[in-house]
Design a protein around this motif. Structure first.
Motif, mmCIF file in Angstrom:
data_model
loop_
_atom_site.group_PDB
_atom_site.id
_atom_site.type_symbol
_atom_site.label_atom_id
_atom_site.label_comp_id
_atom_site.label_asym_id
_atom_site.label_seq_id
_atom_site.Cartn_x
_atom_site.Cartn_y
_atom_site.Cartn_z
ATOM 1 N N SER A 104 0.932 -1.206 -0.065
ATOM 2 C CA SER A 104 -0.021 0.160 -0.067
ATOM 3 C C SER A 104 0.690 1.312 -0.029
ATOM 4 N N LEU A 153 0.459 3.619 -3.108
ATOM 5 C CA LEU A 153 -0.820 4.097 -3.597
ATOM 6 C C LEU A 153 -0.979 5.632 -3.829
ATOM 7 N N LEU A 169 -2.849 2.751 3.761
ATOM 8 C CA LEU A 169 -3.420 3.761 2.740
ATOM 9 C C LEU A 169 -3.189 5.112 3.473
ATOM 10 N N LYS A 224 -8.959 2.942 -4.213
ATOM 11 C CA LYS A 224 -7.564 2.485 -3.939
ATOM 12 C C LYS A 224 -7.573 1.382 -3.079
ATOM 13 N N PHE A 225 -8.319 1.701 -1.998
ATOM 14 C CA PHE A 225 -8.587 0.641 -0.836
ATOM 15 C C PHE A 225 -9.266 -0.736 -1.327
ATOM 16 N N VAL A 229 -4.600 -2.744 5.253
ATOM 17 C CA VAL A 229 -4.599 -1.905 3.950
ATOM 18 C C VAL A 229 -4.988 -0.424 4.262
ATOM 19 N N SER A 276 0.344 6.069 3.593
ATOM 20 C CA SER A 276 0.609 6.517 2.384
ATOM 21 C C SER A 276 0.045 7.790 1.677
ATOM 22 N N CYS A 320 -6.570 -2.572 -3.366
ATOM 23 C CA CYS A 320 -5.556 -3.441 -2.638
ATOM 24 C C CYS A 320 -6.138 -4.399 -2.053
#
Lengths: 253, 263
Positions: free
Chosen positions: B88, B91, B170, B118-119, B166, B173, B122
């Motif tokens: 992750s 991302l 995220l 995006k979540f 995740v 990130s 992943c």
């Protein structure tokens, strides 16, 4: 009659620095407005606010009468935007990239092929549709970015330094393209290349330290500053944007 | 009326304004993105290899003489601790570094939609990794007669746990433009939430904090809730914990994206 783009009293502050200070202007279909100014004048910040990326501290932005702050996504569908440096997803092919933009823009599946073809045709991208973006030359990358801003046929185009870093031939092609598009769109381009004003713009806005120093026709720009006529654009630009050196201020005090 | 004042004509491509359609568009792109580089295959291979090694050698899968997958599932949170932040970290950090974040957020895609897409991409990828371990399940059935209901519940529990990791990754990130920073922050955050309930953490607080505080910290631990779920006790509390964890971190990630526009 609603303006394609109506900006009123736009301001933005980063910390203690006033990046954009009370900027107002209007733009209509058929216009190409050149956004000029020295580096750090607030051109990109203004464009980021116009596209809904940055929220303004003050002021309103209306696209065809719709308020950007109130209905951001609805307004964003009316705008095609190429950010500074034309960032792209390097590991996608041009085709995949444009497909993604179509989908994200909400172009109906049945219209995607046509929309993509149209945009690729306008920007002469056919030969490289199946190439990965990171393998393309700079000129093609710029054109791919422009194509992505055109797939949904937006009435308002905002291009941040569209010719920056291109060779003279590519610059010429890009300008011709912008000119061709201007008949049916309202276009805002930022640049620090003065010849661009003569080449593509119908109107010009000069920004320095976040403030509007000139807003009017491109032709009228030459007579806008207190410089001997016939003036070179360079001299006009310098006269309009120059900042008083701090040394002089101190000696005056 | 002059030419410049022509009324606005509707653009030719027919546009739809379907909220989930935009999430789907980005989800498609993100999912395809995993497989355009060899990274996905390297990741999947490594995950299966490490999971296998841990199960068979450290978990004494064969020597235990029991037909279940408990040693396999017990290692999952620890595997996720390293693997998911690695998955992750790019991302959002990568998009920010390359400038495409501006491109993405000026499409009619909001911060919430971007985070959600995006979540999901992943999380689905984690689901794929889990799905590839099914041969192990088949093996247990060949060797004995395990409680397949329990194993299914454990798979779901593990996938739910992965969702938590995740979401945390995220968020990490979203905080940075540097992928390495995102990875480290992701691991540290996940680790803190993972071991919250173990003696390691509770003993740190027990001497000076009240029982309630210690209980509360223990209640925040992913490990506690994961153990409940893998025992086959699909309780509302344990499942709800992961749902809340995911929602909280996704909201924080979305808020970070919105706030970043001001910086």
């Amino acid at each position: 009659m609603t303006d394609a783009l109506l900006v009123q009293h736009l301001s933005k502050r980063f910390g203690t620095r006033q990046a954009v200070d009370n900027v107002s202007f209007a733009l209509n279909i058929g216009d190409v407005l050149g956004f000029l100014g020295p580096n750090g004048a607030g051109k990109s910040t203004t464009m980021r606010m116009l596209t809904g990326f940055l929220p303004p501290d003050n002021g309103t932005i209306a696209v065809f009468g719709q308020d950007l702050q109130k209905s951001t996504q609805a307004v964003q569908t009316l705008i095609g935007y190429v950010p500074e440096g034309a960032p792209l997803y390097g590991d996608m092919t041009v085709y995949e990239f444009l497909q993604f933009i179509c989908a994200a823009r909400g172009v109906l599946k049945s219209r995607r092929a046509l929309a993509l073809y149209d945009a690729a045709e306008k920007t002469a991208l056919h030969e490289v549709l199946d190439q990965r973006i990171e393998t393309l030359s700079k000129g093609y990358k710029r054109r791919a970015a422009l194509a992505s801003a055109l797939v949904h046929n937006p009435p308002l185009l905002i291009l941040d330094e569209p010719t920056d870093g291109l060779d003279p031939n590519q610059k010429h092609t890009m300008r011709a393209l912008i000119k061709a598009l201007s008949a049916e769109k309202a276009i805002l381009i930022s640049t620090h290349i003065l010849e661009e004003v003569d080449a593509v713009c119908t109107r010009a806005l000069i920004l320095a330290e976040g403030r509007v120093r000139y807003l009017g026709t491109a032709a009228g720009l030459r007579t806008a500053a207190d410089v001997p006529q016939p003036a070179r654009l360079e001299d006009v630009f310098r006269s309009l944007t120059q900042i008083q050196p701090p040394m002089q201020q101190r000696s005056a005090a | 009326m002059s030419a410049a004042l022509r009324p606005y004509r509707r653009p030719a491509p027919v546009l739809t304004a379907f909220w989930w359609g935009r999430v789907g568009a980005l989800l498609d792109k993100e999912w395809a993105g995993y497989f355009t580089t060899p990274l996905a295959y390297v990741f999947l291979t490594l995950f299966l290899l490490v999971a296998g090694v841990l199960t068979f050698f450290m978990g004494n899968f064969l020597e235990r003489g029991q037909a279940d997958l408990l040693p396999f599932f017990n290692f999952h949170p620890w595997l996720y601790l390293v693997f998911i932040p690695a998955l992750s970290m790019r991302l959002i950090a990568e998009e920010r570094k390359s400038g495409t974040l501006e491109l993405l957020l000026t499409l009619p895609i909001g911060a919430v939609q971007a985070i959600l897409a995006k979540f999901l991409a992943c999380w689905l990828f984690c689901g794929l990794a889990l799905l590839l371990t099914v041969p192990l399940w088949i093996t247990v059935n060949y060797l004995g007669s395990p409680d397949n209901g329990l194993i299914l519940a454990s798979y779901l529990a593990s996938w739910l746990c992965a969702a938590g990791f995740v979401a945390i990754g995220l968020f990490a990130s979203a905080l940075s433009r540097n992928q390495v920073t995102a990875f480290v922050v992701g691991v540290v955050l996940s680790f803190a939430l993972l071991v919250g309930g173990t003696p390691l953490m509770t003993q740190l607080f027990a001497p000076w904090a009240g029982v309630f505080v210690v209980e509360a910290i223990a209640g925040l631990s992913m490990l506690t809730h994961f153990d409940t779920l893998t025992k086959g006790l699909i309780t509302l509390k344990a499942a709800g914990y992961f749902v809340v964890l995911v929602v909280v971190f996704l909201c924080m990630a979305a808020e970070t994206l919105k706030a970043e526009k001001n910086a």
